[in-house]
Write a protein that holds these residues in place. Structure first.
Motif, short mmCIF file in Angstrom:
data_model
loop_
_atom_site.label_atom_id
_atom_site.label_comp_id
_atom_site.label_asym_id
_atom_site.label_seq_id
_atom_site.Cartn_x
_atom_site.Cartn_y
_atom_site.Cartn_z
N TRP A 76 17.11 90.93 -13.36
CA TRP A 76 19.34 90.90 -13.70
C TRP A 76 19.68 91.98 -13.33
O TRP A 76 20.59 92.52 -13.11
CB TRP A 76 19.78 90.25 -14.90
N ALA A 124 17.98 81.34 -11.63
CA ALA A 124 18.19 82.85 -12.73
C ALA A 124 19.17 84.22 -10.50
O ALA A 124 19.76 84.37 -11.23
CB ALA A 124 17.22 83.53 -12.85
N TYR A 125 17.67 83.92 -9.89
CA TYR A 125 18.41 84.41 -9.31
C TYR A 125 19.92 84.33 -8.49
O TYR A 125 20.81 85.67 -8.04
CB TYR A 125 17.12 84.71 -7.88
N ALA A 128 22.70 85.60 -10.76
CA ALA A 128 22.37 86.87 -10.70
C ALA A 128 22.85 88.06 -9.27
O ALA A 128 23.79 88.77 -9.35
CB ALA A 128 20.46 87.50 -10.51
#
Length: 271
Positions: A76, A124-125, A128
């Protein structure tokens, strides 16, 4: 033009450097672990997580424009915080900023996504990259944000290598994941067009066709004369889930804004 490419040791960043040098620009490229051999590029080591270091480099280099393409899939701080640091330093310098984002900001659906649709990340990616977009737009509303998809290059590039590994039994391709792959050379040319222009906001820059990873593997097999029946596959659910299945990007605005034609996987891998 004096151009700073942050993340120049990556696949797209390196291609932007090469093509910018051919166009006669003065190019400074950053790397974190290792630089790559590109004639005429002034290499500088940079950790984008260090905001003071980013600001110091931009102050020293004094670029006219900055391409922000640094990311790490599972980090992140690099992907989101790093993009914010680069945007802040570029804005302070008054440099033109082109930020490279991703279709991963979207959650997936059967209908194509338009350029201005807000992020809806589901992993998550993607979160971010969405946070990076938010920071860039707040810091510099005049910046161009390029939402791209799978980036195709030669047999050494990540996406082609993954397909070759699936053909060799070393990896598996998601049969139900659809994206709009684009060639690295076309995308680099599009980024440089945006550097030289004044387009502001998000712009979809994927290929024209939605292609499953399985079908991409079949195209790679045909391109390299391999047996597509050897492809290993799995579904997203079989992998544990958590990834968006279908993300298609509309390309109408890119066709209006850019001279560069963004070719799709079938055309790029033909012959």
């Amino acid at each position: 033009m004096r151009l700073l490419v942050v993340g120049a040791s990556g696949h797209l960043g390196g291609e932007v450097c090469r093509r910018a040098r051919v166009a006669g620009h003065d190019v400074v490229g950053t790397y974190h672990r290792q630089s790559v051999p590109i004639d005429g590029v002034d290499w500088r080591r940079l950790d984008v997580r260090d905001g003071a270091a980013v600001r110091a480099l931009v102050t020293t280099v004094r670029p006219d424009a900055v391409v922000s393409s640094a990311y790490l899939y599972a980090d992140w701080a690099v992907t989101a915080d790093g993009a914010a640091h680069v945007a802040a330093a570029a804005a302070e310098r008054g440099a033109r900023l082109v930020h490279v984002s991703s279709d991963a900001v979207h959650g997936g659906r059967s209908q194509p996504y338009h350029d201005d649709e807000p992020p809806s990340p589901v992993f998550a990616y993607g979160a971010a990259k969405a946070a990076a977009e938010t920071a860039v737009r707040l810091v510099d509303p005049s910046a161009a944000l390029v939402r791209t998809s799978l980036i195709l290059g030669d047999e050494h590039s990540k996406q082609i290598r993954l397909c070759l590994d699936a053909l060799a039994g070393r990896a598996a391709l998601y049969s139900d994941e659809v994206r709009c792959p684009v060639g690295v050379a076309d995308l680099a040319d599009a980024v440089l067009e945006l550097v030289a222009g004044d387009y502001a906001g998000t712009l979809n820059a994927g290929g024209p066709d939605g292609v499953s990873r399985l079908d991409l593997g079949r195209l790679v097999a045909r391109r390299y004369g391999l047996d597509a029946r050897r492809l290993r596959t799995m579904t997203i659910a079989e992998s544990g889930g958590g990834r968006p299945a279908e993300i298609r990007l509309t390309g109408v605005r890119a066709a209006e804004v850019l001279r560069t034609r963004l070719r799709g996987a079938a055309e790029l891998l033909a012959g």
